[in-house]
Design a protein around this motif. Structure first.
Motif, PDB file in Angstrom:
ATOM      1  N   LYS A   1       0.841  -1.202   0.000  1.00 34.97           N
ATOM      2  CA  LYS A   1       0.000   0.000   0.000  1.00 34.97           C
ATOM      3  C   LYS A   1       0.876   1.252   0.000  1.00 34.97           C
ATOM      4  CE  LYS A   1      -3.673   2.343   2.639  1.00 34.97           C
ATOM      5  NZ  LYS A   1      -4.628   2.248   3.773  1.00 34.97           N
ATOM      6  N   ARG A   2       1.933   1.240   0.801  1.00 38.96           N
ATOM      7  CA  ARG A   2       2.863   2.376   0.842  1.00 38.96           C
ATOM      8  C   ARG A   2       3.493   2.591  -0.533  1.00 38.96           C
ATOM      9  NH1 ARG A   2       5.588   5.026   4.862  1.00 38.96           N
ATOM     10  NH2 ARG A   2       4.821   3.559   6.441  1.00 38.96           N
ATOM     11  N   HIS A   3       3.922   1.509  -1.162  1.00 36.41           N
ATOM     12  CA  HIS A   3       4.533   1.602  -2.495  1.00 36.41           C
ATOM     13  C   HIS A   3       3.524   2.135  -3.506  1.00 36.41           C
ATOM     14  CE1 HIS A   3       7.136   0.780  -5.830  1.00 36.41           C
ATOM     15  NE2 HIS A   3       6.402  -0.214  -6.295  1.00 36.41           N
ATOM     16  N   ALA A   4       2.284   1.684  -3.398  1.00 35.46           N
ATOM     17  CA  ALA A   4       1.246   2.142  -4.325  1.00 35.46           C
ATOM     18  C   ALA A   4       0.993   3.633  -4.169  1.00 35.46           C
ATOM     19  CB  ALA A   4      -0.043   1.359  -4.090  1.00 35.46           C
ATOM     20  N   LEU A   5       0.989   4.119  -2.950  1.00 36.20           N
ATOM     21  CA  LEU A   5       0.723   5.543  -2.719  1.00 36.20           C
ATOM     22  C   LEU A   5       1.816   6.433  -3.298  1.00 36.20           C
ATOM     23  CD1 LEU A   5      -0.792   5.415   0.875  1.00 36.20           C
ATOM     24  CD2 LEU A   5      -1.970   6.056  -1.241  1.00 36.20           C
TER      25      LEU A   5
END
Length: 252
Positions: A212-216
Motif C-alpha cells: 500500500k505504501r509503495h502504491a501511494l
C-alpha cells in the motif's frame, strides 16, 4: 455551509497509535464482508481515494479472487488550484494514470477489473448528487458490497459520494460500508462525531501495508505541492502515515 475541518497538520499519529479506544475496536475479516460470489464495488471520489481508504484489503480481495469494480467519480483535476505546474488539463490526464499504476503496484488484476469513470467535476460533486446516484445505480447488482467514503468525512466530495452511494445501494438492495479517509486528520480517538459503534478493523499484514505504501508513491501529483502558489502537498508525509497503520477501518 460547514466549516472545512481539513486544516493544518491534523491529529498527530501518536494519538491514534496510543489510543486504547482504537486498539479495542472489533476486528472483522474482509472476506466475511465480501463473501464468495459477491462483488466488491469501490466508489472513489478522486483518483487515490481507493488506495488511501482500502488499498490494504483490496489486495486480500484480489488474491481471494473476488470480483472487483472501481468507480472513479472525478478525475481529481482540482487538487492544485491556480498552479501552472499542475494545471487542470494536466491533472485530468495524470491522476487517472497514477491510479492505474497504484493499482498495478497493489497487484490488482487490471485485465479483469471493471473500472467505470463518472467524469463528474472535482470539488463540485454535491451539485450533481442525484445524477451521481443514478450513475452508480446503473452499475450495481443487489449482491454487491459497496465501499465508499464516509458521509461525514470532512471533504465535500467525499461526503456527497457517500450520500449518493448510500442512496444507490438502498435502491438496488446492495450492501454499503463507509471508509474514513480525512476523518483521521480532523477527528480524535474519542471523538463523539465519529460512529465508533459502527467501526470495525480489518487487520493488515506487514506485506500488505508495504505494498500500500509503495502504491501511494505512484500519486506523484499529490505528493508534490506548488510553492509558487502556496500549495503544500495534498498527501504530505503526516497524512500518509495516518493512513498506513496495520489496519483499515470500515463503518458497517
Amino acid at each position: 455551509m460547514k466549516t472545512n475541518p481539513i486544516v493544518g497538520q491534523g491529529t498527530p499519529l501518536h494519538r491514534w497509535q496510543t489510543s486504547s479506544h482504537l486498539a479495542h475496536l472489533p476486528v472483522i475479516d474482509i472476506l466475511t464482508l465480501v463473501p464468495a460470489g459477491a462483488r466488491a464495488v469501490i466508489i472513489a471520489p478522486h483518483p487515490d481515494d481507493e488506495v488511501l481508504g482500502c488499498g490494504g484489503f483490496l489486495q486480500v480481495l484480489a488474491e481471494a479472487g473476488r470480483a472487483l469494480q472501481l468507480i472513479s467519480v472525478t478525475d481529481g483535476s482540482a487538487s492544485h488550484p491556480g498552479s501552472k505546474r499542475w494545471p487542470v488539463e494536466r491533472l485530468s490526464t495524470v491522476r487517472p494514470q497514477e491510479s492505474a499504476e497504484a493499482l498495478r503496484r497493489l497487484g490488482l488484476p487490471l485485465h479483469s477489473l471493471q473500472w467505470r469513470r463518472g467524469g463528474f467535476a472535482d470539488s463540485q460533486v454535491a451539485a450533481r448528487e442525484s445524477e451521481l446516484s443514478a450513475f452508480i445505480e446503473r452499475h450495481l447488482r443487489p449482491s454487491d458490497v459497496l465501499f465508499t467514503t464516509w458521509r461525514e468525512d470532512g471533504h465535500c466530495d467525499h461526503e456527497a459520494v457517500g450520500r449518493a452511494s448510500a442512496e444507490a445501494a438502498k435502491r438496488v438492495g446492495a450492501t454499503l460500508h463507509e471508509l474514513p479517509v480525512w476523518t483521521w486528520h480532523w477527528a480524535t480517538p474519542e471523538d463523539s462525531r465519529v460512529p465508533w459503534h459502527r467501526a470495525r478493523k480489518i487487520l493488515l499484514a506487514p506485506a500488505l501495508v508495504a505494498r500500500k505504501r509503495h502504491a501511494l508513491q505512484a500519486f506523484a501529483s499529490q505528493l508534490e505541492g506548488d510553492p509558487h502558489v502556496g500549495l503544500p502537498p495534498v498527501l504530505a508525509p503526516y497524512v500518509l502515515e495516518r493512513l498506513l497503520q496495520p489496519f483499515e477501518v470500515v463503518f458497517l
